[in-house]
Design a protein around this motif. Structure first.
Motif, mmCIF file in Angstrom:
data_model
loop_
_atom_site.group_PDB
_atom_site.id
_atom_site.type_symbol
_atom_site.label_atom_id
_atom_site.label_comp_id
_atom_site.label_asym_id
_atom_site.label_seq_id
_atom_site.Cartn_x
_atom_site.Cartn_y
_atom_site.Cartn_z
ATOM 1 N N TYR A 28 1.222 -1.300 0.102
ATOM 2 C CA TYR A 28 -0.021 0.369 1.078
ATOM 3 C C TYR A 28 1.032 1.088 0.058
ATOM 4 O O TYR A 28 1.795 0.814 1.356
ATOM 5 C CB TYR A 28 -1.189 0.098 0.949
ATOM 6 N N TYR A 29 1.019 2.293 -0.806
ATOM 7 C CA TYR A 29 1.721 3.359 -1.160
ATOM 8 C C TYR A 29 0.422 4.361 -1.934
ATOM 9 O O TYR A 29 -0.238 3.915 -2.703
ATOM 10 C CB TYR A 29 2.582 3.260 -1.537
ATOM 11 N N VAL A 30 0.250 5.725 -1.276
ATOM 12 C CA VAL A 30 -0.479 6.386 -1.863
ATOM 13 C C VAL A 30 0.354 7.493 -2.139
ATOM 14 O O VAL A 30 1.236 7.830 -1.503
ATOM 15 C CB VAL A 30 -1.283 7.493 -0.626
ATOM 16 N N GLY A 58 7.506 7.393 4.975
ATOM 17 C CA GLY A 58 7.016 6.355 3.453
ATOM 18 C C GLY A 58 8.614 6.473 2.513
ATOM 19 O O GLY A 58 7.759 5.455 1.794
ATOM 20 N N LYS A 59 9.318 5.632 3.013
ATOM 21 C CA LYS A 59 10.503 5.918 2.008
ATOM 22 C C LYS A 59 10.796 4.151 1.744
ATOM 23 O O LYS A 59 10.497 4.419 0.951
ATOM 24 C CB LYS A 59 11.913 6.523 2.365
ATOM 25 N N THR A 60 10.860 3.586 2.596
ATOM 26 C CA THR A 60 10.516 2.413 2.902
ATOM 27 C C THR A 60 9.509 1.680 2.279
ATOM 28 O O THR A 60 9.474 1.024 0.862
ATOM 29 C CB THR A 60 11.245 1.986 3.623
ATOM 30 N N ARG A 61 8.273 1.849 2.116
ATOM 31 C CA ARG A 61 7.272 1.765 2.089
ATOM 32 C C ARG A 61 7.343 2.093 -0.013
ATOM 33 O O ARG A 61 6.310 1.137 -0.674
ATOM 34 C CB ARG A 61 5.941 2.265 2.340
ATOM 35 N N PHE A 62 7.432 2.961 0.021
ATOM 36 C CA PHE A 62 7.507 3.836 -1.438
ATOM 37 C C PHE A 62 8.526 2.271 -2.033
ATOM 38 O O PHE A 62 8.058 2.140 -3.428
ATOM 39 C CB PHE A 62 8.318 4.739 -1.290
ATOM 40 N N VAL A 63 10.086 2.345 -1.559
ATOM 41 C CA VAL A 63 10.736 1.319 -2.932
ATOM 42 C C VAL A 63 10.437 -0.023 -2.600
ATOM 43 O O VAL A 63 9.930 -0.702 -3.826
ATOM 44 C CB VAL A 63 12.136 1.015 -1.831
ATOM 45 N N GLU A 64 9.359 -0.544 -1.272
ATOM 46 C CA GLU A 64 8.965 -1.242 -1.619
ATOM 47 C C GLU A 64 7.477 -1.285 -2.753
ATOM 48 O O GLU A 64 7.322 -2.924 -3.578
ATOM 49 C CB GLU A 64 7.819 -2.150 -0.570
ATOM 50 N N HIS A 65 6.666 -0.472 -3.167
ATOM 51 C CA HIS A 65 5.839 -0.363 -4.042
ATOM 52 C C HIS A 65 5.911 -0.852 -5.020
ATOM 53 O O HIS A 65 5.366 -1.016 -6.430
ATOM 54 C CB HIS A 65 5.269 1.329 -3.150
ATOM 55 N N ALA A 67 9.292 -1.511 -6.106
ATOM 56 C CA ALA A 67 9.607 -3.201 -6.944
ATOM 57 C C ALA A 67 8.754 -4.375 -7.267
ATOM 58 O O ALA A 67 8.801 -4.220 -7.982
ATOM 59 C CB ALA A 67 10.543 -3.810 -5.625
ATOM 60 N N TRP A 68 7.585 -3.900 -6.474
ATOM 61 C CA TRP A 68 6.020 -4.531 -7.421
ATOM 62 C C TRP A 68 5.900 -4.305 -8.682
ATOM 63 O O TRP A 68 5.899 -4.957 -9.162
ATOM 64 C CB TRP A 68 5.245 -4.322 -5.893
ATOM 65 N N ARG A 69 5.906 -3.111 -8.167
ATOM 66 C CA ARG A 69 5.143 -2.253 -9.955
ATOM 67 C C ARG A 69 6.362 -3.024 -11.022
ATOM 68 O O ARG A 69 5.192 -2.849 -11.932
ATOM 69 C CB ARG A 69 5.431 -1.103 -9.598
ATOM 70 N N ILE A 198 -3.588 5.841 5.484
ATOM 71 C CA ILE A 198 -2.923 5.840 5.595
ATOM 72 C C ILE A 198 -2.883 5.498 6.896
ATOM 73 O O ILE A 198 -2.947 3.847 7.437
ATOM 74 C CB ILE A 198 -1.393 6.476 5.759
ATOM 75 N N VAL A 199 -3.018 6.020 7.614
ATOM 76 C CA VAL A 199 -3.545 5.695 9.341
ATOM 77 C C VAL A 199 -4.831 4.580 9.409
ATOM 78 O O VAL A 199 -4.726 3.285 9.585
ATOM 79 C CB VAL A 199 -3.646 6.440 9.907
ATOM 80 N N MET A 200 -5.763 5.523 8.619
ATOM 81 C CA MET A 200 -6.816 4.184 8.620
ATOM 82 C C MET A 200 -7.309 2.832 7.714
ATOM 83 O O MET A 200 -6.984 1.414 9.050
ATOM 84 C CB MET A 200 -8.156 5.146 7.744
ATOM 85 N N HIS A 201 -6.013 2.842 6.695
ATOM 86 C CA HIS A 201 -6.220 1.177 5.899
ATOM 87 C C HIS A 201 -4.946 0.606 6.494
ATOM 88 O O HIS A 201 -5.032 -0.614 6.974
ATOM 89 C CB HIS A 201 -5.298 2.035 4.385
ATOM 90 N N GLU A 202 -3.639 1.832 6.959
ATOM 91 C CA GLU A 202 -2.598 0.586 7.859
ATOM 92 C C GLU A 202 -2.893 0.196 9.392
ATOM 93 O O GLU A 202 -2.638 -0.770 9.671
ATOM 94 C CB GLU A 202 -1.614 0.886 7.491
ATOM 95 N N GLY A 203 -3.564 1.304 9.332
ATOM 96 C CA GLY A 203 -3.952 1.509 11.400
ATOM 97 C C GLY A 203 -5.083 0.309 11.564
ATOM 98 O O GLY A 203 -4.765 -0.262 12.556
#
Length: 280
Positions: A28-30, A58-65, A67-69, A198-203
């Protein structure tokens, strides 16, 4: 000659199991702008990327996103003071009575065409960072001094580094000769609406709770002018929300997951407690 060098050397390589292979659910990344398009274009052009921004934005999540894309394997390296060039490229190990070469994570990523992400790269020593240079220009090569091998990065390989400019000082900064090898993307905390999403989705909390946490974080971030060293990150908000979603009362969740990790200063703790009472 050292004891290791006198051992018979096997052609076999040790296995590195720190590779996250593509597949699975989309991380998940916005997006906040066109960073997805810029990163994808840099990847297609074989250009390394530098991500700049505060901790937990969100830098690490962006990289994960990404890599997936891009359907690329991902190798992540957490940099620290003791990280050596051998930790990145590899070393000889003794296994079963023989000496074997074991590729380090950077070498593994270069061979398999992965995205190699070095998190908080300024924590590594400058003599360690220099080993990255031949991989960041048209050569795309990784020289391994201990074996004499010159590894040519496979198609798809991309080097990504991140750091928090707020931590910079004279002894921990990237040299211009390193910085100018990267395309630089700047990150910051999301605006209130996106951070609530983000907080709603991830939390796992509802929108009202997510909005309250984001409003609280905005007020706490304003305390940086009063001596708060680090602003509460989106990551801390998500951790707080996860505790709330599992039944921990909001005030207690804020105290243990949002406030206590930020400071030990009694005056700041009291000020933040007042903000919690006034916001939640």
């Amino acid at each position: 000659m050292t004891d290791l060098q006198s051992q018979p050397v096997s052609a076999a390589r040790g296995a590195f199991d720190g590779v996250r292979h593509p597949g699975g659910a989309e991380p998940y990344y916005v997006a906040s702008g066109n960073e997805v398009e810029v990163f994808g274009t840099a990847h297609a052009a074989g250009l390394p990327v530098m991500l700049k921004g505060p901790t937990g934005c969100g830098k690490t999540r962006f990289v994960e996103h990404m890599a997936w894309r891009l359907n690329r394997p991902l190798v992540t390296i957490a940099c620290h003071d003791d990280l050596s060039a051998s930790d990145l490229t590899g070393r000889y190990l003794i296994r079963g009575g023989e000496t074997v070469w074991s590729d380090g994570p950077l070498t593994v990523a270069a061979r398999m065409g992965a995205i190699c992400y070095l998190d908080e790269v300024v924590e590594a020593r400058q003599d360690t960072i220099v080993v990255l240079h031949p991989l960041t220009d048209d050569r795309r090569l990784l020289p391994i001094d201990k074996t004499g091998e010159l590894v040519e990065a496979a198609p798809g390989f991309q080097l990504v580094i991140s750091y928090n400019p707020g931590y910079q000082h004279a002894l921990k900064d990237l040299k211009p000769s390193t910085r100018q090898r990267f395309v630089a993307l700047e990150f910051d905390f999301p605006d209130a609406a996106r951070e609530a999403d983000i907080v709603m989705h991830e939390g796992g909390v509802d929108r009202a709770a997510a909005t309250s946490l984001v409003r609280l974080s905005g007020r706490i971030r304003a305390l940086r002018d009063q001596g708060l060293a680090e602003a509460p990150s989106t990551r801390l908000l998500v951790s707080t929300a996860r505790l709330m979603a599992r039944g921990i009362p909001a005030a207690q969740a804020c105290r243990v997951a949002l406030v206590n990790p930020l400071t030990d200063d009694p005056d700041l703790l009291a000020a933040i407690s007042d903000l919690i009472s006034a916001t939640l």
